[in-house]
Scaffold this motif. Structure first.
Motif, PDB file in Angstrom:
ATOM      1  N   GLY A 156       0.831  -1.191   0.000  1.00 40.74           N
ATOM      2  CA  GLY A 156       0.000   0.000   0.000  1.00 40.74           C
ATOM      3  C   GLY A 156       0.865   1.241   0.000  1.00 40.74           C
ATOM      4  N   THR A 157       0.217   2.394   0.000  1.00 40.74           N
ATOM      5  CA  THR A 157       0.919   3.669  -0.167  1.00 40.74           C
ATOM      6  C   THR A 157       0.730   4.580   1.034  1.00 40.74           C
ATOM      7  N   LEU A 158       1.843   5.123   1.504  1.00 36.29           N
ATOM      8  CA  LEU A 158       1.824   6.243   2.440  1.00 36.29           C
ATOM      9  C   LEU A 158       2.088   7.490   1.611  1.00 36.29           C
ATOM     10  N   MET A 159       1.305   8.521   1.835  1.00 37.90           N
ATOM     11  CA  MET A 159       1.349   9.691   0.967  1.00 37.90           C
ATOM     12  C   MET A 159       1.607  10.949   1.791  1.00 37.90           C
TER      13      MET A 159
ATOM     14  N   ALA B 107      11.158  23.406   9.334  1.00 44.31           N
ATOM     15  CA  ALA B 107      12.029  22.247   9.559  1.00 44.31           C
ATOM     16  C   ALA B 107      11.565  21.419  10.751  1.00 44.31           C
ATOM     17  N   LEU B 108      11.113  22.074  11.805  1.00 43.59           N
ATOM     18  CA  LEU B 108      10.583  21.327  12.958  1.00 43.59           C
ATOM     19  C   LEU B 108       9.365  20.498  12.545  1.00 43.59           C
ATOM     20  N   GLY B 109       8.479  21.115  11.773  1.00 46.98           N
ATOM     21  CA  GLY B 109       7.317  20.382  11.293  1.00 46.98           C
ATOM     22  C   GLY B 109       7.710  19.232  10.390  1.00 46.98           C
ATOM     23  N   THR B 110       8.716  19.451   9.555  1.00 47.07           N
ATOM     24  CA  THR B 110       9.188  18.393   8.665  1.00 47.07           C
ATOM     25  C   THR B 110       9.784  17.238   9.458  1.00 47.07           C
ATOM     26  N   ALA B 111      10.464  17.559  10.539  1.00 49.99           N
ATOM     27  CA  ALA B 111      11.014  16.516  11.411  1.00 49.99           C
ATOM     28  C   ALA B 111       9.902  15.658  12.007  1.00 49.99           C
ATOM     29  N   VAL B 112       8.791  16.285  12.365  1.00 48.25           N
ATOM     30  CA  VAL B 112       7.650  15.524  12.874  1.00 48.25           C
ATOM     31  C   VAL B 112       7.118  14.600  11.786  1.00 48.25           C
ATOM     32  N   LEU B 113       7.001  15.096  10.554  1.00 54.63           N
ATOM     33  CA  LEU B 113       6.558  14.251   9.444  1.00 54.63           C
ATOM     34  C   LEU B 113       7.507  13.079   9.231  1.00 54.63           C
ATOM     35  N   PHE B 114       8.791  13.351   9.310  1.00 58.82           N
ATOM     36  CA  PHE B 114       9.822  12.321   9.089  1.00 58.82           C
ATOM     37  C   PHE B 114       9.650  11.167  10.074  1.00 58.82           C
ATOM     38  N   GLU B 115       9.469  11.495  11.332  1.00 61.03           N
ATOM     39  CA  GLU B 115       9.294  10.453  12.340  1.00 61.03           C
ATOM     40  C   GLU B 115       7.916   9.800  12.229  1.00 61.03           C
ATOM     41  N   ALA B 116       6.908  10.617  11.923  1.00 61.97           N
ATOM     42  CA  ALA B 116       5.538  10.098  11.882  1.00 61.97           C
ATOM     43  C   ALA B 116       5.343   9.097  10.753  1.00 61.97           C
ATOM     44  N   VAL B 117       5.948   9.359   9.602  1.00 61.06           N
ATOM     45  CA  VAL B 117       5.735   8.440   8.484  1.00 61.06           C
ATOM     46  C   VAL B 117       6.371   7.075   8.768  1.00 61.06           C
ATOM     47  N   GLN B 118       7.465   7.066   9.524  1.00 61.58           N
ATOM     48  CA  GLN B 118       8.069   5.779   9.902  1.00 61.58           C
ATOM     49  C   GLN B 118       7.200   5.034  10.904  1.00 61.58           C
ATOM     50  N   GLU B 119       6.587   5.784  11.824  1.00 55.67           N
ATOM     51  CA  GLU B 119       5.695   5.162  12.794  1.00 55.67           C
ATOM     52  C   GLU B 119       4.434   4.635  12.107  1.00 55.67           C
ATOM     53  N   MET B 120       3.911   5.377  11.143  1.00 50.28           N
ATOM     54  CA  MET B 120       2.774   4.899  10.354  1.00 50.28           C
ATOM     55  C   MET B 120       3.121   3.587   9.677  1.00 50.28           C
ATOM     56  N   ASP B 121       4.282   3.555   9.061  1.00 52.26           N
ATOM     57  CA  ASP B 121       4.727   2.361   8.344  1.00 52.26           C
ATOM     58  C   ASP B 121       4.827   1.170   9.293  1.00 52.26           C
ATOM     59  N   ARG B 122       5.387   1.392  10.478  1.00 55.70           N
ATOM     60  CA  ARG B 122       5.564   0.290  11.436  1.00 55.70           C
ATOM     61  C   ARG B 122       4.225  -0.224  11.927  1.00 55.70           C
ATOM     62  N   ARG B 123       3.335   0.690  12.308  1.00 57.82           N
ATOM     63  CA  ARG B 123       2.047   0.256  12.859  1.00 57.82           C
ATOM     64  C   ARG B 123       1.208  -0.472  11.829  1.00 57.82           C
ATOM     65  N   LEU B 124       1.194   0.048  10.609  1.00 60.86           N
ATOM     66  CA  LEU B 124       0.407  -0.588   9.558  1.00 60.86           C
ATOM     67  C   LEU B 124       0.954  -1.970   9.207  1.00 60.86           C
ATOM     68  N   SER B 125       2.280  -2.100   9.217  1.00 61.24           N
ATOM     69  CA  SER B 125       2.884  -3.398   8.934  1.00 61.24           C
ATOM     70  C   SER B 125       2.542  -4.408  10.014  1.00 61.24           C
ATOM     71  N   GLU B 126       2.501  -3.972  11.265  1.00 63.17           N
ATOM     72  CA  GLU B 126       2.136  -4.869  12.368  1.00 63.17           C
ATOM     73  C   GLU B 126       0.682  -5.285  12.274  1.00 63.17           C
ATOM     74  N   GLU B 127      -0.178  -4.412  11.773  1.00 61.65           N
ATOM     75  CA  GLU B 127      -1.594  -4.726  11.676  1.00 61.65           C
ATOM     76  C   GLU B 127      -1.908  -5.653  10.515  1.00 61.65           C
ATOM     77  N   SER B 128      -1.082  -5.636   9.495  1.00 61.16           N
ATOM     78  CA  SER B 128      -1.384  -6.424   8.292  1.00 61.16           C
ATOM     79  C   SER B 128      -0.945  -7.886   8.432  1.00 61.16           C
TER      80      SER B 128
END
Length: 416
Positions: free
Chosen positions: A75-78, A395-416
């Motif tokens: 799937g896709t994270l956007m 840049a601070l907001g971008t840092a939050v996105l950077f960490e958040a997209v990895q957490e999204m990826d991890r949680r979704l992978s665990e759920e699938s």
């Protein structure tokens, strides 16, 4: 500013500055959708996407997409926003979020971080109101929510379908995306809350609904010099009272939990002559609410105001008419949790807040989990040449996105 951010603030600033230079002469910062300058800006963004190792293409709806394949293709994270601007005022609106999304992809590659999901960075077509008179064309098209009738709208001798083709899209191949597992957008706040409270990040709970209500007041035209004051049926006097009452109603609703605003943004008077008592006024109210109940309360109050004003001033006011009504779109609770936890772990101050403006997120959120973060902008100014956001804040907001997209990826992978 934190010195250990996982993103490169210099790259962010350079890209935003480069795009700001692509503008109509003497009209900073103007790069409207479907214009040659818009295509020039897009060409720059696409080059930067390719420099970051992204696979680029234009989808059927005219969106520019940079794709980073995942390990599992589950799937896709956007991430993304838009590169078009309003006239004379769009240096950061949309652009900051688009470049932040690109920077996340670059920073992942810099660190050799692979995701299970595909990652797409999207420049949505025409988020702002376009020459065709409609907005969020790309995000609506991507998700199957663009009205078919829109394609026949005309501007500059061409249809919207022609315009989409000119930017590389193809409406004849339209299919709604069903692979989006999560979407995040960074945007400048376009308000003063974060700056006033000294907070780094706004975690957006909902995209407020927008209702537009038309009121028409019919009075009587009379000679301004000979008609005595007690015997006038002045439509403008009645309209003025309504405008003030709408402001007071909006102020009261803004004190309750949730975002609410009300504005009389269009106003026309007839016959509009100095020596004639006004006979007719048309006004259009723009009301925005995070909660549907507040909008219903406001609409009912507008009807009462109209009835009472007509009686007091001897004018005729037809029942206020809803010209348009779009309900609020909540952001995904799970993604809000990820954003708050990510910001908290990094020591980045944050608060929940609703968006009073519309965004592409509002359309993606109707078909997939989606959320936004806001970063401060100077004096809350937006849609003007004075619009400004500090690189450190982006840049601070971008840092939050950077960490958040990895957490999204991890949680979704665990759920699938």
């Amino acid at each position: 500013m934190k010195s250990n951010l996982p993103v490169d603030a210099t790259r962010i600033a350079q890209d935003i500055e480069a795009l700001s230079e692509i503008t109509e002469p003497g009209r900073p910062w103007t790069r409207r959708a479907f214009s040659p300058l818009f295509l020039e800006g897009r060409a720059y963004v696409e080059r930067r996407m390719k420099d970051a190792g992204l696979e680029t293409h234009i989808d059927h709806a005219g969106n520019l997409i940079g794709r980073r394949p995942g390990r599992k293709g589950v799937g896709t994270l956007m991430l993304g926003s838009h590169s078009d601007t309003v006239p004379e005022g769009g240096r950061f609106d949309g652009i900051a979020g688009l470049i932040a999304a690109l920077e996340v992809a670059r920073s992942l590659s810099d660190r050799g971080i692979e995701l299970d999901h595909d990652l797409e960075v999207v420049d949505f077509l025409a988020e702002e109101v376009s020459p065709f008179g409609v907005s969020c064309i790309g995000s609506r098209g991507m998700t199957g929510q663009r009205p078919q009738a829109w394609l026949e709208r005309m501007a500059d001798g061409r249809t919207l379908a022609d315009g989409i083709a000119e930017v590389g899209g193809d409406v004849t191949t339209a299919t709604a995306r069903d692979d989006i597992k999560g979407f995040l957008e960074l945007h400048i706040e376009q308000g003063t809350v974060l700056e006033r409270e000294g907070i780094n990040i706004g975690v957006v709970t909902a995209i407020s609904g927008i209702t537009r209500i038309e009121i028409i007041i019919e009075g009587r035209a009379d000679h301004a010099g000979t008609t005595t004051m007690p015997f006038r049926k002045d439509a403008l006097v009645a309209a003025s009272e309504i405008v003030l009452a709408i402001r007071e109603t909006g102020l009261e609703l803004s004190k309750t939990p949730g975002h609410f605003t009300a504005t009389v943004g269009e106003f026309a008077i007839e016959p509009n002559a100095a020596n004639v008592v006004p006979s007719r006024v048309r006004m259009l109210i723009d009301a925005r609410a995070e909660f549907a109940g507040d909008m219903e309360l406001f609409s009912a109050q507008v009807e009462r105001i109209a009835t009472q004003t007509a009686e007091r001033w001897g004018v005729t006011i037809a029942a206020p008419e809803r010209i348009s009504h779009v309900v609020a779109t909540p952001c995904d609770a799970g993604l809000l949790d990820i954003l708050e936890q990510t910001a908290g772990r990094s020591g980045i101050t944050h608060r929940r807040m609703a968006s009073g403006a519309g965004h592409d997120t509002g359309w993606i959120a109707k078909v997939a989990p989606a959320a936004m973060i806001f970063v401060p902008c100077k004096d809350g100014r937006s849609h003007s040449a004075d619009e400004w956001a500090e690189t450190n804040d982006i840049a601070l907001g971008t840092a939050v996105l950077f960490e958040a997209v990895q957490e999204m990826d991890r949680r979704l992978s665990e759920e699938s």
